[in-house]
Design a protein around this motif. Structure first.
Motif, PDB file in Angstrom:
ATOM      1  N   ALA A 109       0.921  -1.109  -0.083  1.00 58.03           N
ATOM      2  CA  ALA A 109       0.151   0.128   0.072  1.00 58.03           C
ATOM      3  C   ALA A 109       0.928   1.144  -0.142  1.00 58.03           C
ATOM      4  O   ALA A 109       0.596   2.377  -0.937  1.00 58.03           O
ATOM      5  CB  ALA A 109      -0.984  -0.186   1.290  1.00 58.03           C
ATOM      6  N   CYS A 110       1.971   1.285   0.966  1.00 50.62           N
ATOM      7  CA  CYS A 110       2.816   2.457   0.934  1.00 50.62           C
ATOM      8  C   CYS A 110       3.503   2.685  -0.384  1.00 50.62           C
ATOM      9  O   CYS A 110       3.535   3.833  -0.976  1.00 50.62           O
ATOM     10  CB  CYS A 110       3.623   2.384   2.089  1.00 50.62           C
ATOM     11  N   VAL A 111       4.093   1.613  -0.830  1.00 48.69           N
ATOM     12  CA  VAL A 111       5.066   2.015  -1.944  1.00 48.69           C
ATOM     13  C   VAL A 111       4.269   2.026  -3.115  1.00 48.69           C
ATOM     14  O   VAL A 111       4.488   3.026  -3.885  1.00 48.69           O
ATOM     15  CB  VAL A 111       5.785   0.552  -2.237  1.00 48.69           C
ATOM     16  N   TRP A 112       3.148   1.243  -3.463  1.00 44.19           N
ATOM     17  CA  TRP A 112       2.434   1.575  -4.805  1.00 44.19           C
ATOM     18  C   TRP A 112       1.629   3.055  -4.853  1.00 44.19           C
ATOM     19  O   TRP A 112       1.300   3.528  -5.574  1.00 44.19           O
ATOM     20  CB  TRP A 112       1.400   0.334  -4.719  1.00 44.19           C
ATOM     21  N   SER A 113       1.535   3.440  -3.532  1.00 43.54           N
ATOM     22  CA  SER A 113       0.719   4.698  -3.447  1.00 43.54           C
ATOM     23  C   SER A 113       1.574   5.821  -4.014  1.00 43.54           C
ATOM     24  O   SER A 113       1.013   7.009  -4.442  1.00 43.54           O
ATOM     25  CB  SER A 113       0.465   5.311  -2.137  1.00 43.54           C
ATOM     26  N   LEU A 114       2.956   5.650  -4.337  1.00 43.18           N
ATOM     27  CA  LEU A 114       3.835   6.593  -5.047  1.00 43.18           C
ATOM     28  C   LEU A 114       3.663   6.476  -6.289  1.00 43.18           C
ATOM     29  O   LEU A 114       4.071   7.626  -7.008  1.00 43.18           O
ATOM     30  CB  LEU A 114       5.058   6.309  -4.672  1.00 43.18           C
ATOM     31  N   LEU A 115       2.998   5.497  -6.745  1.00 44.16           N
ATOM     32  CA  LEU A 115       3.087   5.199  -8.491  1.00 44.16           C
ATOM     33  C   LEU A 115       2.406   6.536  -9.250  1.00 44.16           C
ATOM     34  O   LEU A 115       3.033   6.966 -10.173  1.00 44.16           O
ATOM     35  CB  LEU A 115       2.387   3.915  -9.017  1.00 44.16           C
ATOM     36  N   PRO A 116       1.256   7.056  -8.717  1.00 43.17           N
ATOM     37  CA  PRO A 116       0.749   7.860  -9.540  1.00 43.17           C
ATOM     38  C   PRO A 116       1.605   9.321  -9.703  1.00 43.17           C
ATOM     39  O   PRO A 116       1.427   9.710 -10.744  1.00 43.17           O
ATOM     40  CB  PRO A 116      -0.495   8.312  -8.710  1.00 43.17           C
ATOM     41  N   GLU A 117       2.068   9.715  -8.633  1.00 44.26           N
ATOM     42  CA  GLU A 117       2.925  10.888  -8.796  1.00 44.26           C
ATOM     43  C   GLU A 117       4.088  10.673  -9.874  1.00 44.26           C
ATOM     44  O   GLU A 117       4.517  11.609 -10.465  1.00 44.26           O
ATOM     45  CB  GLU A 117       3.376  11.291  -7.304  1.00 44.26           C
ATOM     46  N   ILE A 118       4.861   9.494  -9.674  1.00 43.88           N
ATOM     47  CA  ILE A 118       5.826   9.052 -10.489  1.00 43.88           C
ATOM     48  C   ILE A 118       5.446   8.963 -12.108  1.00 43.88           C
ATOM     49  O   ILE A 118       6.065   9.568 -12.925  1.00 43.88           O
ATOM     50  CB  ILE A 118       6.510   7.657  -9.938  1.00 43.88           C
ATOM     51  N   TYR A 119       4.252   8.460 -12.315  1.00 42.48           N
ATOM     52  CA  TYR A 119       3.849   8.653 -13.452  1.00 42.48           C
ATOM     53  C   TYR A 119       3.610  10.018 -14.061  1.00 42.48           C
ATOM     54  O   TYR A 119       3.870  10.205 -15.376  1.00 42.48           O
ATOM     55  CB  TYR A 119       2.679   7.621 -13.759  1.00 42.48           C
ATOM     56  N   ALA A 120       3.108  10.915 -13.250  1.00 42.67           N
ATOM     57  CA  ALA A 120       2.763  12.159 -13.511  1.00 42.67           C
ATOM     58  C   ALA A 120       4.261  12.861 -13.696  1.00 42.67           C
ATOM     59  O   ALA A 120       4.171  14.042 -14.203  1.00 42.67           O
ATOM     60  CB  ALA A 120       1.900  12.771 -12.628  1.00 42.67           C
TER      61      ALA A 120
END
Lengths: 497, 118, 493
Positions: free
Chosen positions: C45-56
């Motif tokens: 949950a913690c790690v994958w929550s960062l995905l959207p920001e990195i994609y952006a």
């Protein structure tokens, strides 16, 4: 606090010195220990206060009896002194706090007051060296501390301590006498014993040859006391057979104080007055430092007694300290002084853990240690942490000084690459001997009664872990020792031409 | 003539070396301590000779002295301290030798090492 | 939660989890297993929550403390690290499920210590993935070595201790002897160790020294198993299979190639390195490792050792792709980390399942096992095909990008290496598949067995599905990793 603050330098010495004879009178059980520990703690607080003042940018200068230098005896506390005072008093306090049970098992109750009295004399003597600003006082305090430490080392139950102490005594006295000869020669030429005064007066000396000879005597004498390779022969025996609490205390600070004197003398008095001395100094010390690292670590790799292994490791670590100084640069000296602090932390932790282990196992030879750590996981954990710091794993204090050493070596060009190789090889050898300890005590099947050992007493463990965690703390937040070392290194070097 | 004039330094060196030789070459512990004592005494001599000023007298102030040359009192004082240190060291050393004799039954270095190996 | 919090939590969760698992272990095994799974799920949950920001396009970071002047413990998330962390956290959960089946099925000792050290190792892995500078990376890199040692030495017998000693010896020697000097050298010439797009060494170092520094990094990061610092990998096969799965798919080896790729992209800079002739040796070292390791794998009779050498070869695919120094190849390197992870973890899960069910470890014992353990062997087949690079598996996707990158660089040696190694991979995997499915069962009488425990089988089904699924659903990963090289692809400096 300007009232007391002005007297702090002398209090650092006088308090333990006064308590030393008083402690002998404290016959009831445990009272001598309590008094000694309280005194040591007070000395530590004084050291902390001195450090705070020094960190504020001041140097403390004190004249005994109001007689001003160079006729009177002067005391001087700067960042170099403060750094080592912290190490000294800290090591003493920790060793005492943790060591009560161990000392009770190794030294009979009637003799304990005498033992603790000697401990306080060592503390007073070493503190005196660190605050003294003139050469002869250093000699006096040096001998006070040495004689008392002979008593401490010989105090234990192992009779092999006696020939070891004899050797220690003879070599230590030769060292001190050489130092005395050197001081005499300088006095002959300059007419003063005050260090700063010496520095000024040597300019006016016509014939510098006696000064050079004096430098030689002083360097060799102090090298003997500091266990610089190849004059280290007394150290393994003394550390191995001393009572365990004594080893904690001495391993953390005794040799470093002698190195302190060596650096003071060399940088303040000799460097700027003897042409090309810094090259001589480097040329003399660097090979010895390299040999100390390589030979010390190599012998440690094959040792079968746990304490003796760590003693040879100390010889190697002294080599690291000297390697930094022999580079005669700010970065190198900073690394060196930092390593004094960090090594005290690492070796202190290791010997504290050994003290815990020694309480439970029959003896400290590898053959009898197999599997011991499995029953004493907390002791073992602290041992590991100290070992990691010794190796220089990132996150521990030892890493910081290794980083600085390697950075300093990078400034030395081609020679520096060779030095880096030596440092790295030394670290790898440290990995080997620390690993041997881990493997023997943890992985091997338990022998004799090692399967039913109990953990060390809680107070001992608490102190040991405090020291172990300090390694982590100063590995991640080294600003305090870094500032002290940096300031000290700069002030030592500014005496250079 | 310079060489002969400096005879006191020669005494110092010779004495020091005799003492040093005894420390290194002898196996009997008491003899080593004797050597150590000699070694230290040599240094005392160095300091004391250092303090003698040509034509100087004992450094004691008396009324009515004028234009008097004194020998240097400081090294003499330093040496008093060093002598005390030397005595303590010798005493301690001898104490250790007595203990070694009690524990090992001998005070010859090589025999002690042999006993330790066993 | 904010990105900074997510980063710090990603590090804190596994540590807290380790303590929880240790405590739970004293109460009951089921509670302990639950603690592990909860920790792993929270980490995802913690790690994958960062995905959207990195994609952006965001690159969140947080600085923790300053150790020495100019040297900080700091974290920053960028595409490569994001992928690595997402992979590690995701596969940890699956690996934990598998471990439950394996450890209980084999009635292993010291299970609590096992799960605790796993959690600590994951902390170290996330620390490596999210590190913002060389110092932080080194700190967690060493932590990973030390925390995986108890896992490798788990069995505790004489042979295991000896092999674990090799493991530790090679990794620490390489780290202290080569990696550390490289880091200090970098700090002293560039003044910083921060990972910066485009690299930090331009103008500070040139000529043969570049090649030398690169060498110190590549061989210092021995976890990448570039020959000759590869011996630790086969030695580590004495560990229980969940550990091998962790080492070969999730944490340790990926940490090694991740480090090398990160150093190439963010310390040296792709263009800088491409322009420096002295860096060319890396390509040949990795190509050699691919071919040599594959050749050695051909001769192995023990299944896990064969998989170990296969891993060494596959890792050098990543290094070789990174060494091609063209954008598409860098993307291929990153994608191959993913693809290899899925495939290899499946293969190891299968190997462990076989061991748990039947105690079989040698290839000769695997005749006809496909009929006894059909699910396991199907998964194994999928994993093997992925290693070879046959569609519709993940391995095909990554090979595609690496080949494209090789073409982009006109690097025909790379092409040849890939073709040759594909042939070698087929040569040692296809016979296993054949004898598992088409040969007669040679299980001795009285030793009949069926499938592995449920948890183990479940895990390997999931990873096999991932391997197949990646073939179809690889766009998100490719897009993420393309960000790594975006400025270069658009022709910006």
């Amino acid at each position: 606090m300007t009232g007391i603050e002005a007297h702090l330098p002398v209090l650092q010495v006088v308090v333990p010195l006064l308590m030393a004879p008083l402690v002998i009178l404290l016959q009831p059980r445990g009272l001598a220990w309590a008094a000694t520990t309280a005194t040591s703690l007070m000395a530590f607080l004084v050291a902390v206060q001195l450090t705070i003042v020094v960190l504020g940018g001041q140097e403390l200068y004190y004249e005994l009896g109001g007689w001003s230098a160079p006729y009177g005896i002067a005391l001087n506390v700067d960042s170099f002194s403060a750094l080592l005072l912290l190490i000294l008093t800290g090591a003493s306090t920790l060793a005492l706090l943790a060591g009560k049970v161990s000392i009770d098992t190794q030294i009979e109750a009637p003799r304990q007051p005498l033992f603790y009295s000697a401990w306080l004399l060592v503390l007073a003597g070493l503190a005196g060296i660190l605050v003294a600003a003139d050469a002869f006082n250093i000699f006096v305090f040096m001998e006070i501390s040495s004689l008392a430490s002979y008593v401490l080392v010989a105090g234990g139950p192992d009779r092999r301590a006696l020939p070891a102490v004899f050797k220690y005594l003879v070599m230590g006295t030769i060292g001190a006498t050489f130092y005395l000869i050197g001081v005499g020669l300088v006095y002959m030429m300059t007419g003063t014993l005050n260090l700063l005064d010496m520095e000024a007066r040597i300019h006016e000396v016509a014939d510098l040859k006696p000064i050079l000879v004096a430098a030689g005597f002083i360097t060799v004498g102090l090298a003997l006391k500091a266990a610089v390779f190849p004059l280290h022969m007394w150290l393994p025996g003394a550390y191995t057979y001393a009572p365990h609490a004594v080893t904690v205390f001495l391993a953390a600070c005794a040799t470093k104080v002698s190195l302190y004197v060596l650096l003071r003398f060399d940088f303040v008095v000799f460097q700027q007055n003897l042409v090309g001395h810094d090259i001589q100094f480097a040329a003399f010390l660097m090979p010895l430092a390299v040999l100390a690292i390589l030979v010390g670590s190599a012998v440690a790799m094959f040792e079968t007694n746990l304490k003796r292994l760590l003693a040879y490791s100390s010889v190697a670590q002294i080599g690291y300290i000297l390697l930094g100084t022999s580079m005669v640069s700010v970065l190198g000296l900073t690394a060196s002084l930092l390593h004094m602090f960090n090594h005290a932390l690492a070796k202190g932790t290791l010997f504290l853990a050994v003290m815990c282990l020694a309480l439970r196992v029959t003896d400290l030879n590898f053959s009898h240690l197999a599997g011991a750590a499995r029953q004493m996981p907390w002791t073992f954990g602290a041992l590991m942490l100290g070992g990691l710091s010794l190796i220089g794993i990132p996150g521990t204090a030892g890493f910081i000084s290794k980083w600085y050493l390697i950075s300093a070596a990078l400034d030395e060009g081609l020679l520096g690459i060779a030095l880096i190789a030596v440092i790295v090889i030394g670290s790898l050898m440290a990995v080997v001997y620390i690993w041997r300890i881990v493997e023997t005590t943890w992985f091997k099947p338990a022998v004799d009664g090692n399967a039913t050992l109990s953990e060390a007493p809680l107070p001992m463990l608490l102190v040991t872990w405090f020291c172990a965690l300090a390694n982590l703390w100063f590995g991640l937040a080294p600003s305090l020792p870094l500032r002290l070392s940096g300031t000290a290194a700069e002030s030592l070097l500014q005496h250079l031409p | 003539m310079e060489l002969l004039g400096l005879y006191h330094y020669w005494v110092f060196v010779v004495l020091m070396m005799i003492g040093f030789y005894a420390i290194v070459a002898k196996v009997n512990l008491v003899k080593r301590l004797i050597g150590l004592s000699l070694f230290q005494s040599a240094v005392f001599l160095l300091y004391i000779t250092m303090s003698k000023v040509t034509g100087g007298t004992a450094p004691i102030l008396q009324d009515g002295m004028v234009d008097q040359v004194f020998s240097n009192p400081l090294p003499q004082v330093l040496i008093l301290t060093a002598i005390v240190v030397g005595i303590s060291t010798t005493a301690l050393g001898l104490g250790i030798v007595v203990r070694i004799k009690e524990e090992y039954g001998t005070i010859e270095e090589h025999e002690i090492q042999e006993i330790n190996q066993r | 939660m904010s990105a900074e919090t997510a980063i710090l939590l990603s590090l804190g969760v596994p540590v807290a989890g380790a303590i929880l698992i240790a405590l739970a272990g004293r109460i009951s095994p089921n509670l302990r297993e639950a603690a592990t799974l909860v920790t792993a799920a929270s980490l995802i949950a913690c790690v994958w929550s960062l995905l959207p920001e990195i994609y952006a396009g965001g690159r969140p970071g947080v600085q923790v403390s300053e150790i020495l002047p100019g040297i900080h413990i700091a974290f920053q998330v960028e595409p490569l690290g994001m992928m690595f962390a997402a992979l590690a956290s995701g596969l940890w959960l699956i690996n934990s499920i598998y471990s439950i089946g394996y450890m209980r099925g084999n009635r292993e000792q010291n299970q609590t210590r096992f799960y605790v050290m796993f959690a600590v190792s994951l902390t170290a892995t996330i620390g490596i993935a999210f590190s913002a500078n060389l110092f932080t990376l080194f700190l967690f890199y060493e932590m990973l070595t030390l925390s995986t040692y108890p896992l490798v030495a788990h069995k505790g017998d004489e042979k295991t201790i000896r092999s674990a000693r090799v493991y530790l010896g090679i990794l620490i020697t390489a780290s202290i002897g080569l990696f550390l000097p490289a880091i200090i050298w970098t700090y002293s010439v560039a003044g910083t160790g921060d990972f910066t797009p485009g690299g930090i060494l331009q103008g500070h170092i040139e000529g043969p020294l570049v090649g030398l520094l690169l060498g110190l990094f590549v061989f210092g990061a021995a976890k990448a198993a570039v020959m000759p610092v590869h011996r630790w990998l086969p030695a580590a096969m004495v560990a229980p299979t969940p550990v091998s799965a962790l080492l070969h798919a999730v944490a340790v080896v990926k940490a090694g190639v991740f480090t090398i790729t990160k150093v190439i992209v963010y310390i040296f800079g792709i263009d800088f390195l491409f322009a420096e002739p002295s860096s060319g040796w890396l390509f040949y070292a990795s190509a050699f490792t691919i071919i040599a390791a594959s050749a050695v794998a051909l001769r192995q009779q023990n299944l896990k050792r064969l998989l170990a050498y296969s891993t060494i070869a596959q890792l050098s695919y990543v290094v070789m792709a990174a060494a091609v120094l063209k954008p598409l190849a860098e993307v291929g390197a990153a994608i191959h980390m993913l693809a290899h992870a899925f495939g290899k973890i499946t293969l190891f899960f299968a190997a462990g399942a076989i061991y748990t069910a039947s105690k079989k470890t040698e290839l000769s014992q695997l005749r006809g096992i496909g009929r006894r353990m059909p699910i396991t062997m199907t998964a194994f087949t999928i994993g093997a095909l992925s290693m070879i690079g046959v569609p519709p598996t993940a391995g095909f996707v990554s090979k595609w990008y690496i080949l494209a990158g090789a073409f982009q660089a006109d690097n025909y040696a790379a092409l040849a290496t890939i073709i040759l190694s594909t042939a070698l991979n087929a040569a040692y995997f296809l016979p296993i598949i054949y004898l598992a499915w088409f040969e007669k069962d040679n299980t001795p009488a009285g030793k009949e067995h069926g499938e592995a425990p449920f948890a183990a089988v479940l895990a390997l089904v999931i990873t096999a599905a991932l391997t197949l699924g990646f073939f179809v659903f690889n766009a998100p990963a490719v897009e993420l990793e393309s960000q790594l090289v975006k400025p270069l692809m658009q022709g910006q400096p």
